[in-house]
Design an enzyme around this catalytic site. Structure first.
Site, PDB file in Angstrom:
ATOM      1  N   SER A   1       1.147  -1.417   0.018  1.00 29.18           N
ATOM      2  CA  SER A   1       0.088   0.370  -0.026  1.00 29.18           C
ATOM      3  C   SER A   1       0.668   1.198  -0.012  1.00 29.18           C
ATOM      4  O   SER A   1       2.119   1.339  -0.802  1.00 29.18           O
ATOM      5  CB  SER A   1      -0.783   0.136   1.109  1.00 29.18           C
ATOM      6  OG  SER A   1      -1.735   0.999   0.867  1.00 29.18           O
TER       7      SER A   1
ATOM      8  N   ASP B   1     -10.380  -5.168  -3.123  1.00 30.31           N
ATOM      9  CA  ASP B   1      -9.650  -4.065  -2.949  1.00 30.31           C
ATOM     10  C   ASP B   1     -10.534  -2.886  -2.637  1.00 30.31           C
ATOM     11  O   ASP B   1     -10.888  -2.150  -3.643  1.00 30.31           O
ATOM     12  CB  ASP B   1      -7.961  -3.680  -2.544  1.00 30.31           C
ATOM     13  CG  ASP B   1      -7.052  -2.973  -2.038  1.00 30.31           C
ATOM     14  OD1 ASP B   1      -8.214  -2.145  -1.563  1.00 30.31           O
ATOM     15  OD2 ASP B   1      -6.489  -3.105  -1.957  1.00 30.31           O
TER      16      ASP B   1
END
Length: 407
Positions: free
Chosen positions: A239, A360
């Protein structure tokens, strides 16, 4: 073993991937709580419906690859003997199990004779005194400490071999251990694995004067490599950590052998509601529970116990104060600051593995698709039925994929 055989459930009621929890007996003691799962070969395995770590029901977990995954903290127990797969000294309590006339039966230990409350309290106090260590145990989040340009930096260092550096994400209360606890032991079997708490996160020392931006985080990460006397390493960025890995690969290419980007920031995208919730987190149990539901596609992995643990981590002294300074509104500016120029990304020469959860809700899949288009020597793996927690929701598959690529 003495005790009594008790019927728990019908064999046809057992699902391949989901445990069944039942209250068996009337003693009112832990022994009455039984969890049954299908073990290797499809045979039922009965165990005490209680994780040895905390009082969490194992029947709320999932079964994968011959292991039962606790829904609280994702401990994995081998169904052949109940031992924790990455720490065999810890184990779930497995009961002898049999099938009689279509019923799964478990051999429960005898109930402990009833004690008065006063006698029970005295016994518990005596046992605690006998077991009390000279000092409180060190939390697993705390590893070793190294001075990085005047910053006491907490890090984990496991295994031996070619160095691999794991870079965590930016959630509230995150640390290297929380992010990579299921990845560290798997990679350490083949590599030397290092996972630092980045500037402002985890147990790395914070100062009121610390500046939090991509330049500061990149400088801290390069300083960590220098302090550990590491030349060229493989980088795994999750991330926000993916953007840092991209920064190193583009501005310090001599420090990177191989690159792994998981649910990575780095390509342009509009702020998602999920990321806005992550960066705008305000501490409360409902807010943390809601946030964990954003991270995980498999909601069975999320409960109040996990939310309490993460909330405790996010509200340690100074943690939320630092976090609130990192990503203030307008938050699109922070995504833009982490976006790496596409021409620089095109020049990345090292082999690159890009991983993303199809579902996601924090970082859109389109970012990984774009990075895959830009990096010539790249491969992309997308996990279906998986959210932002690829390394947790698909731990075994992710670890195998990672080991194969890094080898």
């Amino acid at each position: 073993m003495t005790g009594s055989w008790e019927q728990v459930c019908r064999i046809e009621d057992l699902d391949q991937d989901r445990p069944i929890g039942r209250l068996v007996g009337t003693s009112g003691q832990d022994r009455d709580r039984v969890c049954v799962v299908r073990g290797p070969g499809g045979q039922p395995v009965a165990m005490l419906d209680r994780c040895p770590h905390r009082d969490i029901s194992l029947s709320g977990g999932t079964v994968r690859d011959g292991s039962l995954i606790c829904p609280g903290h994702f401990w994995r127990f081998d169904l052949s003997d109940g031992r924790r797969t990455d720490l065999p000294t810890e184990a779930a309590t497995v009961y002898p199990t049999r099938i009689v006339d279509g019923w799964v039966e478990a051999l429960l230990p005898p109930a402990v004779p009833h004690q008065s409350m006063r006698a029970w309290l005295l016994q518990q106090a005596a046992e605690r005194s006998a077991d009390m260590p000279d000092h409180a145990p060190t939390p697993p989040e705390i590893g070793q400490t190294v001075d990085v340009k005047g910053v006491d930096t907490n890090y984990h260092d496991e295994g031996s071999g070619a160095p691999v550096v794991l870079i965590h994400g930016s959630g509230p209360g995150v640390s290297a251990w929380a992010n990579w606890r299921l990845t560290l032991p798997a990679l350490a079997q083949e590599f030397r694995v290092l996972a630092p708490d980045l500037l402002g996160f985890g147990y790395t020392r914070r100062k009121p004067s610390d500046r939090y931006d991509m330049a500061a985080w990149t400088d801290h990460l390069v300083g960590f490599l220098d302090a550990m006397e590491l030349g060229s390493v493989s980088l795994v960025g999750n991330s926000f950590g993916g953007a840092l890995a991209l920064n190193l690969a583009t501005f310090h290419p001599e420090r990177v052998d191989r690159l792994v980007l998981m649910g990575s920031v780095g390509a342009a995208f509009p702020l998602t509601s999920g990321l806005d919730a992550v960066w705008g987190f305000e501490p409360s149990l409902p807010a943390m529970r809601s946030l964990l539901n954003v991270f995980a596609h498999d909601r069975s992995l999320v409960d109040d116990d996990l939310a309490l643990l993460r909330l405790d981590a996010a509200t340690r002294p100074g943690v939320h104060e630092a976090y609130a300074r990192m990503f203030p509104v307008p938050r699109q500016q922070h995504i833009d600051a982490m976006t790496v120029d596409e021409e620089l990304v095109r020049r990345i020469p090292v082999p690159t593995l890009i991983v993303h959860g199809r579902d996601d809700r924090v970082i859109p899949l389109t970012t990984s698709l774009r990075l895959h288009e830009l990096i010539d020597d790249s491969q992309l793996h997308v996990f279906g039925r998986c959210g932002h927690w690829v390394q947790i929701e698909r731990a075994d598959e992710f670890n195998r994929l990672l080991c194969d690529f890094l080898a």
